[in-house]
Every structure is written in C-alpha cells, then in structure tokens.
Design a protein around this motif. Structure first.
Motif, short mmCIF file in Angstrom:
data_model
loop_
_atom_site.label_atom_id
_atom_site.label_comp_id
_atom_site.label_asym_id
_atom_site.label_seq_id
_atom_site.Cartn_x
_atom_site.Cartn_y
_atom_site.Cartn_z
N MET A 128 0.84 -1.20 0.00
CA MET A 128 0.00 0.00 0.00
C MET A 128 0.87 1.25 0.00
SD MET A 128 -2.88 1.22 2.79
CE MET A 128 -1.66 1.70 4.02
N ASP A 129 0.53 2.20 -0.84
CA ASP A 129 1.22 3.49 -0.88
C ASP A 129 0.52 4.44 0.11
OD1 ASP A 129 2.56 5.77 -1.45
OD2 ASP A 129 1.81 6.01 -3.48
N PRO A 130 1.21 4.87 1.18
CA PRO A 130 0.56 5.66 2.24
C PRO A 130 0.43 7.15 1.93
CG PRO A 130 2.83 5.29 2.83
CD PRO A 130 2.63 4.59 1.51
N ALA A 131 0.69 7.56 0.69
CA ALA A 131 0.71 8.99 0.38
C ALA A 131 -0.59 9.69 0.74
CB ALA A 131 1.04 9.20 -1.10
N THR A 132 -1.73 9.06 0.42
CA THR A 132 -3.02 9.70 0.69
C THR A 132 -3.25 9.87 2.18
OG1 THR A 132 -3.98 8.78 -1.32
CG2 THR A 132 -5.51 9.51 0.37
N ILE A 133 -2.98 8.83 2.96
CA ILE A 133 -3.18 8.91 4.41
C ILE A 133 -2.26 9.95 5.03
CG2 ILE A 133 -3.00 7.62 6.57
CD1 ILE A 133 -3.79 5.12 5.02
N ILE A 134 -0.99 9.94 4.62
CA ILE A 134 -0.03 10.91 5.15
C ILE A 134 -0.46 12.34 4.81
CG2 ILE A 134 2.34 11.77 4.95
CD1 ILE A 134 3.22 8.88 4.52
N GLY A 135 -0.89 12.55 3.57
CA GLY A 135 -1.30 13.88 3.15
C GLY A 135 -2.50 14.38 3.91
N LEU A 136 -3.50 13.52 4.09
CA LEU A 136 -4.71 13.94 4.81
C LEU A 136 -4.40 14.23 6.27
CD1 LEU A 136 -7.43 11.54 3.35
CD2 LEU A 136 -7.00 13.94 2.77
N LEU A 137 -3.57 13.40 6.88
CA LEU A 137 -3.21 13.64 8.29
C LEU A 137 -2.47 14.97 8.45
CD1 LEU A 137 -2.08 10.07 9.46
CD2 LEU A 137 -4.18 11.29 10.08
N LEU A 138 -1.57 15.26 7.52
CA LEU A 138 -0.83 16.52 7.60
C LEU A 138 -1.76 17.71 7.36
CD1 LEU A 138 2.48 15.61 5.71
CD2 LEU A 138 2.19 16.05 8.15
N ALA A 139 -2.70 17.56 6.41
CA ALA A 139 -3.61 18.66 6.10
C ALA A 139 -4.51 18.99 7.28
CB ALA A 139 -4.45 18.31 4.87
N PHE A 140 -5.20 17.97 7.81
CA PHE A 140 -6.09 18.23 8.95
C PHE A 140 -5.29 18.57 10.20
CE2 PHE A 140 -9.12 15.94 6.25
CZ PHE A 140 -10.24 16.73 6.41
N GLY A 141 -4.08 18.00 10.31
CA GLY A 141 -3.23 18.36 11.45
C GLY A 141 -2.83 19.82 11.41
N SER A 142 -2.61 20.34 10.20
CA SER A 142 -2.24 21.76 10.08
C SER A 142 -3.40 22.65 10.52
CB SER A 142 -1.87 22.07 8.63
OG SER A 142 -0.74 21.32 8.22
N VAL A 143 -4.62 22.27 10.14
CA VAL A 143 -5.78 23.04 10.58
C VAL A 143 -5.92 23.00 12.09
CG1 VAL A 143 -8.30 23.20 10.49
CG2 VAL A 143 -7.01 22.73 8.40
N TYR A 144 -5.75 21.80 12.64
CA TYR A 144 -5.84 21.65 14.11
C TYR A 144 -4.78 22.50 14.80
CZ TYR A 144 -5.73 19.51 18.73
OH TYR A 144 -5.73 19.30 20.09
N ALA A 145 -3.56 22.50 14.24
CA ALA A 145 -2.49 23.30 14.85
C ALA A 145 -2.82 24.78 14.80
CB ALA A 145 -1.17 23.02 14.12
#
Length: 274
Positions: A1-18
């Motif tokens: 499995m290529d984790p690019a999508t999961i990593i990208g979404l976590l970083l995106a929503f994490g940035s909003v949370y931050a």
C-alpha cells in the motif's frame, strides 16, 4: 500500500488543528452538525444529480483504491516478459498457453492465450488497445465524480453561510448574540472549502494518478507481449521496455537501481524468469 493519501490527509487536517490551537480557539467550535450536514449532504446530493446512479456507485467503489492501491512495479513486469520471450524462443509460442494459465494478471493471461492461439499481431494489438481504452474511460468516471464534488462544495458552503446570516439579521435586536452567530455562520464556508480541498479534489487527483500508472503498466505489458509474439530477442525486449519506464521508476523489485544500460540489470534473470 502506498501511504501517500493517508499521510497527506493527516498533515492537512493536522495543520488546521495546529492553527486552531495556536489561535486559542476550540476545535469544537468548528464541529457544528448543521453546517456539516448541509455541506456534505448537499454536495453529495448535487454530485449524484449531475451523474448517473451507476456512476456514483462506481465512484464510491473505487474510493478505497485511493488508500489501498499499490502502484505496479515495472521492473517485475519486465522480468516476467523477458521470461516469456526466453520461453517462446526456446519452446515456441504454443508454450504461452501454459503461462496464460499461471498468469495472475487477466490482461496478460488473455494476451498470452491469444498468442498461443495464433492471433494476428495487428488484431492482438487492437484487442489490447481497446481494453486499455475501456479502462481509461471507466477510471475517468470516478475521478470526474470527485472532481465535481470539489467544485460544488465551496459554493454550497457559501449557501450555508448566507442562510445563517439571514438568521443573524433576524436577531439584530439581540446584539450580545451577534458575534457567536456570525462566527457560526462562516463555519459552513469553512467546511465547504475544507471538504473540497482536503477530500474531494485530492481523491480525484489520486484516482487519476493511479489510473495513469496502471495504464502505463498495461502499455508496457502490451508492447512486451507483442515483442514476445514477434520472437524478439529477450535482451532487446528488456532494453526496449526499460526505455519506456521513467527514470525515477527504474528500480528493481528488490529495490536495486538499474544498471548503466537499459535492461542490463535484468540480464542475470533471463534464464531464471523462464
């Protein structure tokens, strides 16, 4: 499995949370049911309205691929095709019937069976090109569906804000409540923008990219199989197919980079692949 999508979404929503945390706000202020229901519900509704029901079902059936799909490894396919070329030169094209039975890829299996059956090369190319074209058109449905959701969501978020502001204007007699009400009104716009740019458009791009990689792989397989049918020397098969692979993807299944010549790293595998 290529984790690019999961990593990208976590970083995106994490940035909003931050950002929310650093601003001293509370995430709970953004998790309001009413605007979220409007944005997600209405976006899906107009997306369905703009497509057929079959398109919608196909799009959501394709969605798990954005998270679980693993891009094909060209080197592994080249090694397999070189093995077919070796066996075809050694035992004849009829030997491809046994390989067709063992092939796990239906596209390869059908082509090998046609080779064994003596199908004309031009006809075989037409059959494989038609199958590739059908896949492109099928994959485009899912990508366009999520792209359309990404276009609808921001506008629907604005509609939610307008509806909420209308409610605000009805309560001008209570100025103490205007601030929270106005802030709440803009949550719909926020979710419209977030859902479009953090979910729908990335899903569309991801599915399109996976489709492009799979189509490239099918074209690679097609040229290799036609070379096998033509009786091309295995080394030339490897060199030609390696030339079709972008430099950043010329990595063997084991992780080793390619040699200085196209196909050089596959030479030791010629006998073993057969």
């Amino acid at each position: 499995m290529d984790p690019a999508t999961i990593i990208g979404l976590l970083l995106a929503f994490g940035s909003v949370y931050a950002m929310v945390t650093l601003e001293g706000a509370h995430v709970e202020a953004l998790l309001l049911p009413a605007p979220m229901i409007l944005v997600f519900g209405a976006t899906l509704a107009v997306g369905i309205a703009g497509h057929t029901l079959r398109d919608t079902l196909h799009a959501f059936k394709s969605l798990p691929r954005a998270f679980t799909a693993k891009p094909a490894q060209p080197a592994a396919s080249i090694g397999q095709l070189v093995g077919f070329a070796e066996k075809a030169r050694r035992e004849g094209l009829l030997a491809m019937e046994d390989e067709a039975v063992k092939a796990s890829n239906p596209f390869v299996a059908r082509a090998l069976q046609n080779i064994a059956d003596g199908t004309d090369a031009d006809e075989l190319r037409t059959l494989m090109e038609d199958e590739i074209d059908t896949k492109i058109r099928s994959d485009r449905i899912a990508s366009k569906f999520f792209a359309s959701l990404g276009g609808y969501a921001p506008t629907i978020g604005i509609i939610g804000t307008v509806v909420s502001l209308t409610h605000v204007l009805e309560n001008l007699s209570t100025p103490d409540h205007l601030g929270p009400m106005i802030a709440t009104a803009f949550v719909a716009t926020l979710w419209g923008l977030v859902s479009a740019n953090f979910l729908w458009l990335p899903f569309s791009s991801r599915l399109k990219r996976l489709s492009d990689l799979e189509v490239e792989q099918m074209n690679l397989l097609m040229e290799g199989l036609l070379a096998v049918q033509n009786g091309t020397q295995p080394l030339l098969v490897a060199e030609r197919l390696q030339a079709m692979v972008p430099a950043d993807r010329k990595v063997r299944a084991g992780g080793k980079g390619t040699g200085s010549r196209p196909g050089e790293d596959l030479l030791p595998d010629l006998g073993r692949a057969a």
